[in-house]
Design an enzyme around this catalytic site. Structure first.
Site, PDB file in Angstrom:
ATOM      1  N   THR A 244      59.598  46.370  -5.513  1.00  6.84           N
ATOM      2  CA  THR A 244      61.063  46.448  -5.553  1.00  6.84           C
ATOM      3  C   THR A 244      61.626  47.498  -4.604  1.00  6.84           C
ATOM      4  O   THR A 244      62.825  47.473  -4.307  1.00  6.84           O
ATOM      5  CB  THR A 244      61.529  46.853  -6.964  1.00  6.84           C
ATOM      6  OG1 THR A 244      60.938  48.125  -7.272  1.00  6.84           O
ATOM      7  CG2 THR A 244      61.128  45.817  -8.004  1.00  6.84           C
TER       8      THR A 244
ATOM      9  N   ASP B  40      52.255  50.074  -1.611  1.00  4.65           N
ATOM     10  CA  ASP B  40      51.258  49.753  -2.631  1.00  4.65           C
ATOM     11  C   ASP B  40      50.774  48.322  -2.362  1.00  4.65           C
ATOM     12  O   ASP B  40      51.097  47.736  -1.315  1.00  4.65           O
ATOM     13  CB  ASP B  40      51.826  49.961  -4.051  1.00  4.65           C
ATOM     14  CG  ASP B  40      52.873  48.933  -4.442  1.00  4.65           C
ATOM     15  OD1 ASP B  40      53.251  48.097  -3.594  1.00  4.65           O
ATOM     16  OD2 ASP B  40      53.316  48.967  -5.605  1.00  4.65           O
TER      17      ASP B  40
ATOM     18  N   CYS C 161      57.160  49.021  -1.771  1.00  7.02           N
ATOM     19  CA  CYS C 161      56.489  48.540  -2.982  1.00  7.02           C
ATOM     20  C   CYS C 161      57.135  47.205  -3.348  1.00  7.02           C
ATOM     21  O   CYS C 161      57.826  46.611  -2.515  1.00  7.02           O
ATOM     22  CB  CYS C 161      56.538  49.572  -4.103  1.00  7.02           C
ATOM     23  SG  CYS C 161      58.182  50.027  -4.690  1.00  7.02           S
TER      24      CYS C 161
ATOM     25  N   HIS D  65      75.496  58.275   7.376  1.00 10.48           N
ATOM     26  CA  HIS D  65      76.195  59.116   6.390  1.00 10.48           C
ATOM     27  C   HIS D  65      75.261  60.035   5.599  1.00 10.48           C
ATOM     28  O   HIS D  65      75.667  61.123   5.217  1.00 10.48           O
ATOM     29  CB  HIS D  65      76.968  58.243   5.393  1.00 10.48           C
ATOM     30  CG  HIS D  65      78.171  57.577   5.994  1.00 10.48           C
ATOM     31  ND1 HIS D  65      79.123  56.937   5.242  1.00 10.48           N
ATOM     32  CD2 HIS D  65      78.573  57.467   7.293  1.00 10.48           C
ATOM     33  CE1 HIS D  65      80.075  56.455   6.047  1.00 10.48           C
ATOM     34  NE2 HIS D  65      79.751  56.757   7.296  1.00 10.48           N
TER      35      HIS D  65
ATOM     36  N   HIS E 162      79.748  64.723   6.808  1.00 10.37           N
ATOM     37  CA  HIS E 162      78.524  64.299   6.126  1.00 10.37           C
ATOM     38  C   HIS E 162      77.470  65.407   6.088  1.00 10.37           C
ATOM     39  O   HIS E 162      76.615  65.433   5.220  1.00 10.37           O
ATOM     40  CB  HIS E 162      77.959  63.045   6.796  1.00 10.37           C
ATOM     41  CG  HIS E 162      78.935  61.905   6.783  1.00 10.37           C
ATOM     42  ND1 HIS E 162      79.347  61.298   5.618  1.00 10.37           N
ATOM     43  CD2 HIS E 162      79.617  61.309   7.790  1.00 10.37           C
ATOM     44  CE1 HIS E 162      80.226  60.346   5.908  1.00 10.37           C
ATOM     45  NE2 HIS E 162      80.416  60.341   7.220  1.00 10.37           N
TER      46      HIS E 162
HETATM   47  C1  RB5 Z   1      53.803  46.857  -8.851  1.00  7.94           C
HETATM   48  O1  RB5 Z   1      53.556  45.780  -9.680  1.00  7.94           O
HETATM   49  C2  RB5 Z   1      55.261  47.246  -8.896  1.00  7.94           C
HETATM   50  O2  RB5 Z   1      55.580  47.827 -10.111  1.00  7.94           O
HETATM   51  C3  RB5 Z   1      55.583  48.175  -7.735  1.00  7.94           C
HETATM   52  O3  RB5 Z   1      55.256  47.550  -6.538  1.00  7.94           O
HETATM   53  C4  RB5 Z   1      57.016  48.614  -7.586  1.00  7.94           C
HETATM   54  O4  RB5 Z   1      57.876  47.516  -7.569  1.00  7.94           O
HETATM   55  C5  RB5 Z   1      57.483  49.696  -8.450  1.00  7.94           C
HETATM   56  O5  RB5 Z   1      58.629  50.163  -8.370  1.00  7.94           O
END
Ligand code: RB5
Length: 148
Positions: free
Chosen positions: A68, A9, A66, A99, A134
């Site tokens: 996180t 993203d 993304c 695994h 596994h």
């Molecule tokens: C975008 O602001 C953020 O929410 C997205 O990149 C991600 O971290 C979502 O899990």
């Protein structure tokens, strides 16, 4: 050399471009599922696109990025043939392959630096599934789901 699907993203765009360049220079074919700018977009749409491609191709693998890595991994793991692993260390990336036979690596661009991300990608793609016990455990991912 591998065919690697990659998607992100807006939060992951800069890292995706760096990793794409690295993987391509190493001789891999990289299929870019977007997004292609830092303009705000919805990560589930990119995750769905990449996972739909991967679900049609056996033995293919992908990277989803993304902010996180959490949202991408949540969406990706809804697909029965996808085993997505959110990794923040090289060891997690190795073990996710050895695994769990992970076929999608999820990264949080706001959580880790570029050099660590490159090292995680390298660890992921240079490791392979150990099989053995596994194999049975991975097969159990899609079994015993009893929802009333
Ligand atoms: C975008 O602001 C953020 O929410 C997205 O990149 C991600 O971290 C979502 O899990």
């Amino acid at each position: 050399m591998l065919d690697i699907y990659i998607g992100c993203d807006h939060a992951g765009f800069a890292l995706k471009e760096i990793l794409k360049e690295n993987l391509t220079s190493a001789g891999n074919t990289v299929i870019d599922c977007g997004t292609n700018s830092t303009e705000s977009c919805d990560y589930p749409l990119v995750a769905h696109k990449l996972c739909q491609y991967l679900s049609l191709k056996d033995n293919s693998c992908g990277i989803l990025i993304c902010g996180t890595g959490i949202g991408m991994s949540m969406v990706a793991n809804r697909y029965p043939k996808i085993r997505a692993a959110l990794c923040t260390t090289e060891l997690q990336a190795k073990l996710a392959k050895r695994h769990n036979n992970a076929n999608v690596l999820c990264l949080g661009a706001r959580m880790i630096g570029i050099e660590l991300a490159k090292a995680i990608v390298d660890a992921f793609f240079t490791s392979s599934f150990d099989g053995g016990r596994h194999e049975r455990r991975v097969a159990e991912f899609n079994q015993h789901i009893n929802i009333k």
